[in-house]
Design a protein around this motif. Sequence first.
Motif, PDB file in Angstrom:
ATOM      1  N   CYS A 112       0.829  -1.208   0.000  1.00 45.91           N
ATOM      2  CA  CYS A 112       0.000   0.000   0.000  1.00 45.91           C
ATOM      3  C   CYS A 112       0.866   1.261   0.000  1.00 45.91           C
ATOM      4  CB  CYS A 112      -1.002  -0.053   1.151  1.00 45.91           C
ATOM      5  SG  CYS A 112      -2.030  -1.543   1.125  1.00 45.91           S
ATOM      6  N   ASP A 113       0.515   2.271   0.795  1.00 43.88           N
ATOM      7  CA  ASP A 113       1.243   3.540   0.697  1.00 43.88           C
ATOM      8  C   ASP A 113       2.666   3.443   1.227  1.00 43.88           C
ATOM      9  OD1 ASP A 113       0.293   3.420   3.424  1.00 43.88           O
ATOM     10  OD2 ASP A 113       0.794   5.547   3.593  1.00 43.88           O
ATOM     11  N   LYS A 114       2.926   2.481   2.134  1.00 44.35           N
ATOM     12  CA  LYS A 114       4.289   2.339   2.655  1.00 44.35           C
ATOM     13  C   LYS A 114       5.228   1.860   1.554  1.00 44.35           C
ATOM     14  CE  LYS A 114       3.472   3.809   6.673  1.00 44.35           C
ATOM     15  NZ  LYS A 114       3.898   5.179   6.992  1.00 44.35           N
ATOM     16  N   HIS A 115       4.737   0.985   0.703  1.00 41.72           N
ATOM     17  CA  HIS A 115       5.558   0.513  -0.409  1.00 41.72           C
ATOM     18  C   HIS A 115       5.575   1.538  -1.537  1.00 41.72           C
ATOM     19  CE1 HIS A 115       6.984  -2.125  -3.681  1.00 41.72           C
ATOM     20  NE2 HIS A 115       7.549  -2.809  -2.710  1.00 41.72           N
ATOM     21  N   ARG A 116       4.473   2.246  -1.690  1.00 41.72           N
ATOM     22  CA  ARG A 116       4.372   3.241  -2.764  1.00 41.72           C
ATOM     23  C   ARG A 116       5.317   4.411  -2.561  1.00 41.72           C
ATOM     24  NH1 ARG A 116      -0.502   7.676  -3.523  1.00 41.72           N
ATOM     25  NH2 ARG A 116       0.452   8.752  -5.305  1.00 41.72           N
ATOM     26  N   GLY A 117       5.417   4.910  -1.355  1.00 42.87           N
ATOM     27  CA  GLY A 117       6.158   6.150  -1.120  1.00 42.87           C
ATOM     28  C   GLY A 117       5.442   7.296  -1.802  1.00 42.87           C
ATOM     29  N   ASN A 118       6.151   8.079  -2.579  1.00 44.04           N
ATOM     30  CA  ASN A 118       5.551   9.188  -3.324  1.00 44.04           C
ATOM     31  C   ASN A 118       5.448   8.899  -4.823  1.00 44.04           C
ATOM     32  OD1 ASN A 118       5.064  10.909  -1.128  1.00 44.04           O
ATOM     33  ND2 ASN A 118       7.168  11.685  -1.168  1.00 44.04           N
ATOM     34  N   GLU A 119       5.544   7.608  -5.179  1.00 43.00           N
ATOM     35  CA  GLU A 119       5.421   7.245  -6.587  1.00 43.00           C
ATOM     36  C   GLU A 119       4.017   7.587  -7.086  1.00 43.00           C
ATOM     37  OE1 GLU A 119       7.529   5.853  -8.985  1.00 43.00           O
ATOM     38  OE2 GLU A 119       9.052   6.464  -7.519  1.00 43.00           O
ATOM     39  N   PRO A 120       3.892   8.176  -8.274  1.00 41.89           N
ATOM     40  CA  PRO A 120       2.557   8.453  -8.812  1.00 41.89           C
ATOM     41  C   PRO A 120       1.839   7.154  -9.158  1.00 41.89           C
ATOM     42  CG  PRO A 120       4.244   8.906 -10.459  1.00 41.89           C
ATOM     43  CD  PRO A 120       4.970   8.631  -9.176  1.00 41.89           C
ATOM     44  N   LEU A 121       0.526   7.185  -9.081  1.00 40.65           N
ATOM     45  CA  LEU A 121      -0.298   6.015  -9.389  1.00 40.65           C
ATOM     46  C   LEU A 121      -1.170   6.276 -10.598  1.00 40.65           C
ATOM     47  CD1 LEU A 121      -1.652   4.920  -5.877  1.00 40.65           C
ATOM     48  CD2 LEU A 121       0.043   3.703  -7.268  1.00 40.65           C
ATOM     49  N   THR A 122      -1.414   5.224 -11.364  1.00 41.47           N
ATOM     50  CA  THR A 122      -2.457   5.256 -12.384  1.00 41.47           C
ATOM     51  C   THR A 122      -3.763   4.780 -11.783  1.00 41.47           C
ATOM     52  OG1 THR A 122      -0.941   4.912 -14.233  1.00 41.47           O
ATOM     53  CG2 THR A 122      -3.238   4.330 -14.595  1.00 41.47           C
ATOM     54  N   VAL A 123      -3.717   3.636 -11.079  1.00 37.56           N
ATOM     55  CA  VAL A 123      -4.933   3.082 -10.495  1.00 37.56           C
ATOM     56  C   VAL A 123      -5.499   4.035  -9.455  1.00 37.56           C
ATOM     57  CG1 VAL A 123      -3.748   1.776  -8.664  1.00 37.56           C
ATOM     58  CG2 VAL A 123      -5.998   1.023  -9.495  1.00 37.56           C
ATOM     59  N   ASP A 124      -6.792   4.265  -9.540  1.00 37.62           N
ATOM     60  CA  ASP A 124      -7.460   5.202  -8.643  1.00 37.62           C
ATOM     61  C   ASP A 124      -8.728   4.541  -8.108  1.00 37.62           C
ATOM     62  OD1 ASP A 124      -8.778   7.288  -7.390  1.00 37.62           O
ATOM     63  OD2 ASP A 124      -8.336   8.759  -8.962  1.00 37.62           O
ATOM     64  N   PRO A 125      -8.777   4.209  -6.827  1.00 41.40           N
ATOM     65  CA  PRO A 125      -9.959   3.541  -6.273  1.00 41.40           C
ATOM     66  C   PRO A 125     -11.217   4.405  -6.289  1.00 41.40           C
ATOM     67  CG  PRO A 125      -8.455   4.174  -4.521  1.00 41.40           C
ATOM     68  CD  PRO A 125      -7.732   4.419  -5.823  1.00 41.40           C
ATOM     69  N   ARG A 126     -11.084   5.656  -6.699  1.00 43.14           N
ATOM     70  CA  ARG A 126     -12.254   6.526  -6.818  1.00 43.14           C
ATOM     71  C   ARG A 126     -12.867   6.463  -8.214  1.00 43.14           C
ATOM     72  NH1 ARG A 126      -8.965  11.781  -5.231  1.00 43.14           N
ATOM     73  NH2 ARG A 126      -7.819  10.848  -6.979  1.00 43.14           N
ATOM     74  N   ARG A 127     -12.239   5.715  -9.126  1.00 36.86           N
ATOM     75  CA  ARG A 127     -12.716   5.622 -10.509  1.00 36.86           C
ATOM     76  C   ARG A 127     -13.298   4.241 -10.788  1.00 36.86           C
ATOM     77  NH1 ARG A 127      -8.873   8.208 -15.015  1.00 36.86           N
ATOM     78  NH2 ARG A 127     -10.427   7.006 -16.196  1.00 36.86           N
ATOM     79  N   GLU A 128     -14.561   4.223 -11.192  1.00 33.46           N
ATOM     80  CA  GLU A 128     -15.253   2.950 -11.424  1.00 33.46           C
ATOM     81  C   GLU A 128     -14.609   2.157 -12.555  1.00 33.46           C
ATOM     82  OE1 GLU A 128     -19.811   1.233 -11.996  1.00 33.46           O
ATOM     83  OE2 GLU A 128     -19.428   3.392 -12.039  1.00 33.46           O
ATOM     84  N   ASP A 129     -14.167   2.820 -13.622  1.00 32.74           N
ATOM     85  CA  ASP A 129     -13.560   2.090 -14.738  1.00 32.74           C
ATOM     86  C   ASP A 129     -12.265   1.404 -14.325  1.00 32.74           C
ATOM     87  OD1 ASP A 129     -12.454   4.682 -14.469  1.00 32.74           O
ATOM     88  OD2 ASP A 129     -11.695   4.644 -16.524  1.00 32.74           O
ATOM     89  N   HIS A 130     -11.538   1.997 -13.393  1.00 26.86           N
ATOM     90  CA  HIS A 130     -10.327   1.357 -12.898  1.00 26.86           C
ATOM     91  C   HIS A 130     -10.660   0.119 -12.077  1.00 26.86           C
ATOM     92  CE1 HIS A 130      -7.370   5.009 -13.276  1.00 26.86           C
ATOM     93  NE2 HIS A 130      -8.080   4.790 -14.377  1.00 26.86           N
ATOM     94  N   ILE A 131     -11.665   0.231 -11.221  1.00 31.50           N
ATOM     95  CA  ILE A 131     -12.057  -0.909 -10.394  1.00 31.50           C
ATOM     96  C   ILE A 131     -12.590  -2.042 -11.263  1.00 31.50           C
ATOM     97  CG2 ILE A 131     -13.587  -1.698  -8.538  1.00 31.50           C
ATOM     98  CD1 ILE A 131     -11.263   0.163  -7.688  1.00 31.50           C
ATOM     99  N   ARG A 132     -13.331  -1.695 -12.296  1.00 30.66           N
ATOM    100  CA  ARG A 132     -13.881  -2.725 -13.185  1.00 30.66           C
ATOM    101  C   ARG A 132     -12.795  -3.471 -13.959  1.00 30.66           C
ATOM    102  NH1 ARG A 132     -19.270  -2.974 -13.980  1.00 30.66           N
ATOM    103  NH2 ARG A 132     -20.576  -1.260 -13.193  1.00 30.66           N
ATOM    104  N   SER A 133     -11.634  -2.865 -14.112  1.00 30.24           N
ATOM    105  CA  SER A 133     -10.546  -3.512 -14.844  1.00 30.24           C
ATOM    106  C   SER A 133      -9.810  -4.551 -14.001  1.00 30.24           C
ATOM    107  CB  SER A 133      -9.537  -2.462 -15.326  1.00 30.24           C
ATOM    108  OG  SER A 133      -8.663  -2.057 -14.281  1.00 30.24           O
ATOM    109  N   ILE A 134     -10.104  -4.588 -12.708  1.00 29.02           N
ATOM    110  CA  ILE A 134      -9.368  -5.454 -11.777  1.00 29.02           C
ATOM    111  C   ILE A 134     -10.052  -6.809 -11.637  1.00 29.02           C
ATOM    112  CG2 ILE A 134      -8.668  -5.729  -9.361  1.00 29.02           C
ATOM    113  CD1 ILE A 134      -8.338  -2.667  -9.258  1.00 29.02           C
ATOM    114  N   THR A 135      -9.260  -7.876 -11.682  1.00 31.70           N
ATOM    115  CA  THR A 135      -9.764  -9.230 -11.500  1.00 31.70           C
ATOM    116  C   THR A 135      -8.886  -9.981 -10.501  1.00 31.70           C
ATOM    117  OG1 THR A 135      -8.454 -10.052 -13.365  1.00 31.70           O
ATOM    118  CG2 THR A 135     -10.714  -9.331 -13.839  1.00 31.70           C
TER     119      THR A 135
END
Length: 222
Positions: A112-135
């Motif tokens: 999660c954020d501890k591993h991420r640090g300040n790296e930018p993310l593409t995946v956004d849990p606030r976006r439905e299309d991103h969540i729908r792409s996850i399996t």
Amino acid sequence: MLLINKHGAPNSLISNVKRLRAGEKTNSGSRQVQYRNLDPDVKHDIDAALIIEQGGLCAYCMSRISSETMHIEHYHAQHAGADDDDELSVRYDNMLAVCSGGEGNPRPQQTCDKHRGNEPLTVDPRREDHIRSITYKSDGTISSLNSDINKDLNVTLNLNMRQLKNDRAAALDTLKKQLLSHGSKKFIDMCRYYAQRYESQQKKTEYVGILLDYLHRKLQRQ
């Protein structure tokens, strides 16, 4: 990972930010509007609002969080707005509640954020299309057909760390046993029942993303 529908900011946060803005006006260049300058009670209100908003689960790995164990994650790093958006760190729509992420463990065991640090993310849990792409796979592996999102899941957030995979797989195995306990004739009816139950929960079941993925795939085949 689950879709997070952001609500309005707590009133106490809105009021506190207004006071900090007023302080900046009287002391030009002081840059008082920062998360670290919020009142302790306001930070508590933010924590409580985020936990309710996310059903008590980490925004990334879906493990259980509480006000005692959670951390505030700024989706866009607080310092990223130093030039373009000085108030990025106090924007409620930029805040997520996350778990400890294995803080203190070796980096391969952090998530999660501890591993991420300040790296930018593409995946956004606030976006439905991103969540729908996850399996998910039955062994607990999380992935996405979107290569950028898949990299975030595997590399930036380290969500396929062995323990997390095992925890998700165990949650899925428990669900499968519950479904089979009702008999094969009622299997689809029970899939529908559990899907509706999980989707309506206020306090969500831990690792519920893999459970809903499994249930929806079973229901789509009917």
